[in-house]
Design a protein around this motif. Sequence first.
Motif, short mmCIF file in Angstrom:
data_model
loop_
_atom_site.label_atom_id
_atom_site.label_comp_id
_atom_site.label_asym_id
_atom_site.label_seq_id
_atom_site.Cartn_x
_atom_site.Cartn_y
_atom_site.Cartn_z
N LEU A 255 -30.68 -0.73 39.60
CA LEU A 255 -28.98 -0.18 38.05
C LEU A 255 -28.19 0.53 39.17
O LEU A 255 -27.43 0.91 38.33
CB LEU A 255 -30.60 1.10 37.59
N MET A 256 -28.76 0.60 40.57
CA MET A 256 -27.57 1.74 41.05
C MET A 256 -26.22 0.37 41.21
O MET A 256 -25.06 0.33 41.92
CB MET A 256 -27.97 2.02 42.76
N ALA A 257 -26.34 -1.08 40.82
CA ALA A 257 -26.04 -2.20 41.80
C ALA A 257 -25.38 -2.28 39.97
O ALA A 257 -24.57 -3.24 40.55
CB ALA A 257 -26.28 -3.13 42.71
N TRP A 258 -25.62 -2.04 39.66
CA TRP A 258 -24.39 -1.98 38.29
C TRP A 258 -23.45 -2.06 38.59
O TRP A 258 -22.98 -1.23 38.97
CB TRP A 258 -25.11 -1.47 37.12
N GLU A 259 -22.67 -2.58 37.69
CA GLU A 259 -20.98 -2.50 38.21
C GLU A 259 -20.43 -1.28 37.60
O GLU A 259 -19.52 -1.01 38.44
CB GLU A 259 -20.27 -3.33 37.31
N GLN A 260 -21.39 -0.82 36.31
CA GLN A 260 -20.98 0.18 36.02
C GLN A 260 -20.86 1.71 36.20
O GLN A 260 -20.50 2.84 36.87
CB GLN A 260 -21.68 0.83 35.07
N VAL A 261 -22.07 1.54 37.45
CA VAL A 261 -22.44 2.28 38.23
C VAL A 261 -21.87 3.12 39.58
O VAL A 261 -21.92 3.39 40.37
CB VAL A 261 -24.30 2.34 39.03
N GLY A 262 -21.41 1.71 40.30
CA GLY A 262 -21.29 1.31 42.23
C GLY A 262 -21.75 2.73 42.38
O GLY A 262 -21.41 2.76 43.63
N GLY A 263 -23.49 2.15 42.54
CA GLY A 263 -24.28 3.10 43.69
C GLY A 263 -23.86 5.07 43.66
O GLY A 263 -24.65 5.33 44.42
N GLU A 264 -23.55 5.30 42.50
CA GLU A 264 -23.12 6.42 41.99
C GLU A 264 -24.72 7.18 41.06
O GLU A 264 -23.85 6.90 39.96
CB GLU A 264 -20.89 6.58 41.85
N PHE A 265 -25.33 7.86 41.76
CA PHE A 265 -25.97 8.80 40.72
C PHE A 265 -25.65 9.27 39.43
O PHE A 265 -25.67 9.01 38.18
CB PHE A 265 -26.28 9.95 41.41
N THR A 266 -23.89 10.34 39.37
CA THR A 266 -23.10 10.82 38.72
C THR A 266 -22.93 9.23 37.35
O THR A 266 -23.04 10.22 36.20
CB THR A 266 -22.73 11.32 38.62
N ASN A 267 -22.67 8.49 38.08
CA ASN A 267 -22.51 7.22 37.14
C ASN A 267 -23.47 7.10 36.49
O ASN A 267 -22.69 6.23 34.54
CB ASN A 267 -21.62 6.01 37.18
#
Length: 767
Positions: A255-267
């Motif tokens: 899930l952290m690798a999703w493009e919309q997330v980009g490794g950022e928890f806050t996303n």
Amino acid sequence: MTAFSGIRIIDFSGGIAGPMATMLLGDLGAEVIKVEPLAGDRMKDHPGYLCWNRNKQVVTLDLHTFAGLSAARSLLATADMAVFDWHPGELERSGLDAVTVRAANPALLHAWFPPYSPHGRWSQLPPDEALLSAVSGVSWLQMSYEDRPTYLISPQVQYGQAMIGAGVLASALVERAKSGEGQAITVSGLHGVSAVESGGTIRAADMFRMGGRGSRGGVPNYRLYECADGEWFFLGTLTPQFFLKALEATDMMHLMAWEQVGGEFTNLLKPDINPLVIAALEERFKEKPRAEWLKILHDNDVPRGPVGKSLEWFRSETARINEMHLEFEHPTLGKVELPGVPVKLTATPGSVRSLPISAKLDAIAQRAAPKVSPRAPAGKRGGPLSGIRILDLGAFIAGTFAPGILANWGADSIKVEPIDGDPFRTYGLGFIGYNRGKRGLSIDLKNPKGREAFLDLVRVSDVVLDNYRTGVRERLGIDYQTLKAINPRIISCSVTGYGPVGELSPDPGFDPLVQARSGLMDAQGGGVEPVFYQIPVNDTASAMVAAFGVVAALFARERTGEGQEVLTCLANQSILTQSGELTWYEGRPANPKGGLDLLGTSATNRFYACSDGWVMVAGTKAEHFPAICIALGHPEWAGRLIAEKAIQEPVEGQLANQFAEMFATISKDEAVDRLLTKGVPAATVTSTADLFESPYMHENNYFEDFEHPAFGAIRGPRFLGEFSRTPGGYPRRSPGIGEHSVEVLRDCGFSEDRISELLAQGVIRQE
């Protein structure tokens, strides 16, 4: 000795708030004499009566007669404290108001617990939790699937009024021990609201706390999940570190690798991503039974709480180890199970000595009116705890809100944070709400020089309060025994999740994890699915009980000259805040049944939608049924049902549907006017959107406005109880990280050279 031994309280209150407040002082040794009318306490048949009035002598007086009033005044002449919960104007009409009573006994602390408020339209309503929740916005703040008010089956606002009230009473005793003077005290139902909703009834510009759709929780990391076997648990990963552990343990790190997330928890929490993450986790958790998931999460140190049943929790090993499950024999009811003392004072411990004891007035021990000799010269008057210094090591809510409460009562509360700050700061308005009134000191306690500096602060302070996990204080070298060796007068208070010993003691104790384990979520859901309470029940309750315990220890110190350790935990409060629901004996009345987006308990006791909003109708007596029918213009309906049966008609049945159709055709103000005219308790419901401009809330001085450097104009609760002679209130907004570090160290006697050195070495931080 006990903390309040020798203190006499005359308790004229009934129901929950006043009796439970005096119960807490009685647990710690106060002599409490309960004065009831000829018909008894209005809740005498409720199982909780046995808990809230334990340790008390109960006498009966008819205060509508000269003889009864005369006897009451004779009792008051011997008292240290009197507690009333009468409606506005009633005390004055009986000559039992603060001015009149204190003229005969100047050292008396006269405490008034009005069910709603001192002023305004709703102040004369009969006591009712749902009505109080309606007019104060609490019922609409609760998370729900539909955008409507929710009926909470557990009276958390009245419990809050009781717990904050106990601390207010104790604070007044501490102040009186120094000044020798009594005063008038007010702890209203709205003060109970401010205590349980300090992080909810707060707004920055047009931004305020809103729950997610549904009652499982609005974010993926802090939410209820259903497993393959239909069992539920709460994932309590409030911090990014815990949530990343959960993703790793469940093989969901992709899930952290999703493009919309980009490794950022806050996303993960963004409005467009949040529901997608929730859906993915819901699907994942339905792949295994709950027991398997709980083991996986436990083995990876992920905070989690299985949804359990209230009575099982009450009788669990955790309750037993913490001495929160007690048994007494009642002459007619047989074995009675009731909660224990929720806060432990190691040097002046409390106890439950008896169920309520019926007594005769002539059997009450005679004593002279109290005379208190001042222990210190009168100085600048602030709140009752003025001059007390608190070192606040707490984080999140349970630990750190307690020093905020003490700051509201006048203490100098210093928020001691690590260099990176309290992790709860990321939750914005919640952090502001629970940390008001403090100064900020940022210090690295893991650095030897930081620890040394902290211990030097202990030398000149009164209280150290923390909510570390079990064992952390010892690892940091700031446990009570270490602090006591430095300052024998220090009071060290620690708030844990599940107590110092037992299988659960090492676990993190976030509020909803305890909500889940304790059965509160299950009870509110009524067996459909568990409901996550928007009120952080166990967090705020633990803060209030910790504050009360600290003040009790301060009062004991006035007598002994020595400090002590104060211990409590969220598990204790999970029982205390269900005390009425958990007090148990064979054949007791059933607790109200919950449900999703619950509207009430019956057709006559529920929320109804009108043409322009909602009303709460509190028809709980047989005579209310025909009155409702007449108010709605259909007196003929009253002849179709026996009134005693009508008030038990289901909340979603035929009668409720008939009522709902009629309410939908009229405005909420017209509906309430009609109902009140016919003698039916009712009130309009304050929505979250209308709460901050509510004339009723402003008439009762609930809100105050202040400026915050990051959030701008803030509106939040003002008082946690009021004192006539030593007025409290928050002296400042919540602090930035280390905002007052230099100021605090100077005030505590640190030299300029030492402060400069600590700053240069990064041991302290100054914003």
